[in-house]
Design a protein around this motif. Structure first.
Motif, PDB file in Angstrom:
ATOM      1  N   ALA A 265      77.750  55.745  44.508  1.00  0.00           N
ATOM      2  CA  ALA A 265      76.700  56.382  45.300  1.00  0.00           C
ATOM      3  C   ALA A 265      75.700  55.329  45.791  1.00  0.00           C
ATOM      4  N   GLU A 266      74.725  55.795  46.546  1.00  0.00           N
ATOM      5  CA  GLU A 266      73.730  54.890  47.114  1.00  0.00           C
ATOM      6  C   GLU A 266      72.733  54.392  46.070  1.00  0.00           C
ATOM      7  N   ASP A 267      72.482  55.192  45.038  1.00  0.00           N
ATOM      8  CA  ASP A 267      71.506  54.788  44.027  1.00  0.00           C
ATOM      9  C   ASP A 267      71.980  55.199  42.634  1.00  0.00           C
ATOM     10  N   GLY A 268      71.366  54.590  41.627  1.00  0.00           N
ATOM     11  CA  GLY A 268      71.785  54.800  40.254  1.00  0.00           C
ATOM     12  C   GLY A 268      71.520  56.186  39.730  1.00  0.00           C
ATOM     13  N   VAL A 269      70.380  56.774  40.100  1.00  0.00           N
ATOM     14  CA  VAL A 269      70.040  58.092  39.575  1.00  0.00           C
ATOM     15  C   VAL A 269      71.038  59.144  40.059  1.00  0.00           C
ATOM     16  N   THR A 270      71.537  58.979  41.276  1.00  0.00           N
ATOM     17  CA  THR A 270      72.562  59.890  41.791  1.00  0.00           C
ATOM     18  C   THR A 270      73.888  59.678  41.068  1.00  0.00           C
ATOM     19  N   ALA A 271      74.305  58.421  40.963  1.00  0.00           N
ATOM     20  CA  ALA A 271      75.587  58.127  40.323  1.00  0.00           C
ATOM     21  C   ALA A 271      75.601  58.596  38.867  1.00  0.00           C
ATOM     22  N   ASP A 272      74.525  58.329  38.129  1.00  0.00           N
ATOM     23  CA  ASP A 272      74.458  58.677  36.723  1.00  0.00           C
ATOM     24  C   ASP A 272      74.487  60.193  36.516  1.00  0.00           C
ATOM     25  N   GLY A 273      73.617  60.899  37.211  1.00  0.00           N
ATOM     26  CA  GLY A 273      73.547  62.342  37.046  1.00  0.00           C
ATOM     27  C   GLY A 273      74.817  63.050  37.466  1.00  0.00           C
ATOM     28  N   PHE A 274      75.357  62.666  38.607  1.00  0.00           N
ATOM     29  CA  PHE A 274      76.544  63.350  39.115  1.00  0.00           C
ATOM     30  C   PHE A 274      77.816  62.963  38.368  1.00  0.00           C
ATOM     31  N   ALA A 275      77.767  61.910  37.561  1.00  0.00           N
ATOM     32  CA  ALA A 275      78.944  61.553  36.756  1.00  0.00           C
ATOM     33  C   ALA A 275      79.292  62.655  35.764  1.00  0.00           C
ATOM     34  N   LYS A 276      78.357  63.583  35.549  1.00  0.00           N
ATOM     35  CA  LYS A 276      78.641  64.680  34.618  1.00  0.00           C
ATOM     36  C   LYS A 276      79.541  65.746  35.224  1.00  0.00           C
ATOM     37  N   ILE A 277      79.983  65.550  36.489  1.00  0.00           N
ATOM     38  CA  ILE A 277      81.026  66.438  37.024  1.00  0.00           C
ATOM     39  C   ILE A 277      82.334  66.204  36.269  1.00  0.00           C
ATOM     40  N   PHE A 278      82.324  65.220  35.373  1.00  0.00           N
ATOM     41  CA  PHE A 278      83.404  65.055  34.399  1.00  0.00           C
ATOM     42  C   PHE A 278      83.753  66.399  33.768  1.00  0.00           C
ATOM     43  N   VAL A 279      82.716  67.185  33.496  1.00  0.00           N
ATOM     44  CA  VAL A 279      82.871  68.472  32.826  1.00  0.00           C
ATOM     45  C   VAL A 279      83.765  69.414  33.634  1.00  0.00           C
TER      46      VAL A 279
END
Length: 339
Positions: free
Chosen positions: A284-298
């Motif tokens: 993603a463009e920024d870390g806060v987006t990449a980190d939070g959305f990585a929970k689509i793992f679920v």
């Protein structure tokens, strides 16, 4: 290898991959790197420069900012702003710092966009599971904790700068988004100090800016969630510049019992570890987006890729059988490793 050793190994592997792959070839400029513990994980900051003294000072300033964020947003510290919000759940709104409001606002947005796959109010479940001792909570305890999970109970008042949890007993845990936010903050400080290129890694979060000394993109490795030996540690690499990457996987914090793997990526709907895939990497463009959305793992690959497309970022899933599925934006950019 113990659980703690596995976790440290995974983080160190990521750092080694980023730095060593970045360092391939002759460098017209130097690179200054500092690695230390912060935010309860290993953090590494690297800048491209020949001015080591200036780089060391800028990196020190960035680490001080991470320490400040840790004090403000620590889920387990009684004197943090986050704990103050949690203590007042169902009681009253709490006025917070601009940084706390910003990251909580981002967390609430991410919770909504992931349809609750990331739920920042997962705190009661996080405290229930103990992955160090490897004990599965009682079903009744999980059911009771689930009653207090629900991001729609968050009330944000931007003009007043307050945060309120309507549901008594609710608890926010920013652990699923804070490292990415911190990587963004550190990157901002390094750039503000005049550095145009570098990499910040906070645990499994990677934030790149600029390019390698030779002008080519940084190379980041993606770990194999079902690694058998050193020959298959990395399943793919990707070349990036001015991007953030975050990987969530079931192979870092887990215990096994009766032939089943119990890991820290909990499904906020069930209260149990998700079992849809082995890992997901977000670009993603920024870390806060990449980190939070990585929970689509679920959610697993199919639903997760749909959300990635809708939200405008790229994702690479490795399913439970080792099959790699990725969004269209990564086609041609991912280099798969031969084993």
């Amino acid at each position: 290898m113990t659980r703690i050793q596995r976790r440290l190994h995974a983080v160190m592997l990521l750092m080694v991959l980023v730095i060593l792959l970045a360092a391939c070839g002759k460098k017209p400029e130097g690179m200054v790197k500092v690695t230390r513990s912060s935010l309860y994980t290993l953090v590494s900051m690297t800048v491209v420069t020949n001015d080591e003294a200036k780089a060391q000072q800028a990196i020190e300033n960035a680490y001080k900012e991470l320490e400040r964020l840790e004090q403000l947003l620590n889920f387990y510290a009684d004197d943090s702003e986050l704990s103050e919000i949690n203590r007042n759940a169902g009681v009253k709104p709490v006025k917070v710092s601009p940084e706390a409001f910003e990251v909580i606002e981002k967390a609430a947005f991410t919770s909504e966009m992931t349809e609750g796959a990331f739920d920042v109010t997962i705190g009661p479940l996080v405290k229930l599971w103990d992955f160090k001792k490897g004990v599965i909570p009682e079903k009744a305890a999980i059911a009771e904790s689930l009653k207090r999970v629900g991001y729609k109970n968050i009330v944000l008042d931007k003009p007043a700068g307050t945060v309120y949890l309507k549901n008594s007993g609710s608890q926010m845990d920013l652990g699923g988004i804070l490292k990415g936010y911190a990587a963004d903050k550190a990157t901002h400080i390094l750039k503000k100090n005049g550095f145009l290129s570098g990499i910040v890694t906070v645990g499994g979060e990677v934030r790149t800016f600029g390019t390698k000394p030779d002008g080519t993109p940084w190379i980041v490795g993606i770990q194999n969630p079902r690694q058998k030996d050193q020959s298959d540690e990395v399943v793919a690499t990707i070349a990036v510049s001015d991007k953030a990457l975050s990987t969530s996987g079931d192979y870092i914090r887990f215990f096994e019992k009766d032939g089943s793997r119990y890991h820290h990526l909990l499904n906020p709907r069930t209260g149990y570890p998700a079992d849809q895939c082995g890992s997901v990497t977000i670009v993603a463009e920024d870390g806060v987006t990449a980190d939070g959305f990585a929970k689509i793992f679920v959610l697993g690959p199919e639903k997760g890729l749909q959300i990635a497309k809708k939200a405008g970022f790229d994702a690479l899933f490795i399913d439970c059988n080792g099959k790699i599925l990725m969004s269209e934006g990564l086609q041609g950019k991912i280099r798969l490793q031969k084993h």
